[in-house]
Design an enzyme around this catalytic site. Structure first.
Site, PDB file in Angstrom:
ATOM      1  N   ASP A 193       0.741  -1.410   0.111  1.00 27.37           N
ATOM      2  CA  ASP A 193       0.059   0.128   0.037  1.00 27.37           C
ATOM      3  C   ASP A 193       1.020   1.203   0.129  1.00 27.37           C
ATOM      4  O   ASP A 193       0.282   2.466  -0.167  1.00 27.37           O
ATOM      5  CB  ASP A 193      -1.000   0.078   1.375  1.00 27.37           C
ATOM      6  CG  ASP A 193      -2.175  -0.992   0.949  1.00 27.37           C
ATOM      7  OD1 ASP A 193      -2.365  -1.369   0.082  1.00 27.37           O
ATOM      8  OD2 ASP A 193      -2.401  -1.534   2.216  1.00 27.37           O
ATOM      9  N   ASP A 194       2.169   1.133   0.075  1.00 25.01           N
ATOM     10  CA  ASP A 194       3.108   2.252   0.180  1.00 25.01           C
ATOM     11  C   ASP A 194       3.139   2.783  -1.435  1.00 25.01           C
ATOM     12  O   ASP A 194       3.583   2.059  -2.416  1.00 25.01           O
ATOM     13  CB  ASP A 194       4.240   1.852   0.530  1.00 25.01           C
ATOM     14  CG  ASP A 194       5.163   3.188   0.737  1.00 25.01           C
ATOM     15  OD1 ASP A 194       5.301   3.665   1.920  1.00 25.01           O
ATOM     16  OD2 ASP A 194       5.911   3.470  -0.181  1.00 25.01           O
TER      17      ASP A 194
END
Length: 204
Positions: A154-155
């Site tokens: 999710d980064d």
């Protein structure tokens, strides 16, 4: 050796060879009275959606609100919204910080407690805290609890770097599936691979 394993991925091998070795990002005390996970959660919330420079300044002012520079949970809960705003915190972040403190008073959060839990168990344990999402817990796993095999998909930076390095054209769910397939080759050292990706400068 982790680097030998990761270097079996030819593209990642080139990234490793052209990138300085990652440094430890967090350096929190091991004093059991000053919980590393608790403090890191607070700093992560302060850092959300603002620059690193601004976050460091606000967090320093926040810590200065407490007698010995450490926001013990009971002291943090006792702070008024006005006091917390005086450090530069928004009303929402103030609520989130006090939510972490309330959780810490009622639930164990020390390294010994987490040592018997899997990465996903720790994620699920901390997610009920207001203001704490999966990415936040994954950062704790990587940099505070020193878990070796975390892949923070999710980064945004991780995704952008992988898309560029591997020449990916997929989008949406197809992209996430492809990223997981690539990262699966890095197991059980996905934390180290991710840290190299963060430091990698594609044009360097």
């Amino acid at each position: 050796m982790p680097l030998a394993h990761l270097s079996q991925d030819v593209i990642l091998k080139q990234i490793i060879e052209s990138t300085p070795a990652p440094k430890i990002a967090f350096d929190y005390t091991d004093d059991p009275a000053r919980n590393r996970v608790y403090l890191a959660l607070l700093e992560s919330i302060v850092s959300q959606q603002i620059s690193t420079k601004a976050a460091n300044s606000i967090f320093a002012r926040f810590l200065a609100l407490f007698p010995d520079g450490y926001p013990y949970p009971e002291q943090l809960i006792a702070k008024s919204p006005e006091e917390l705003r005086s450090a530069g915190l928004s009303g929402q972040k103030s609520i989130y910080l006090q939510s972490v403190a309330a959780f810490a008073l009622e639930n164990p959060m020390d390294n010994a407690f987490f040592s018997g839990m899997s990465d996903e168990e720790i994620v699920q344990y901390l997610l009920p805290i207001k203001g704490v999402g999966r990415w936040t817990v994954e950062m704790l796993l990587m940099f505070v609890l020193d878990r070796p095999d975390v892949f923070p998909i999710d980064d945004l930076v991780i995704r952008q770097k992988m898309v560029k390095a591997y020449g990916l054209t997929e989008t949406g769910r197809a992209l996430y599936k492809r990223l997981h397939e690539i990262a699966d080759r890095w197991r059980p050292h996905r934390t180290l691979a991710s840290r190299y990706l963060w430091r990698w400068k594609p044009d360097g």
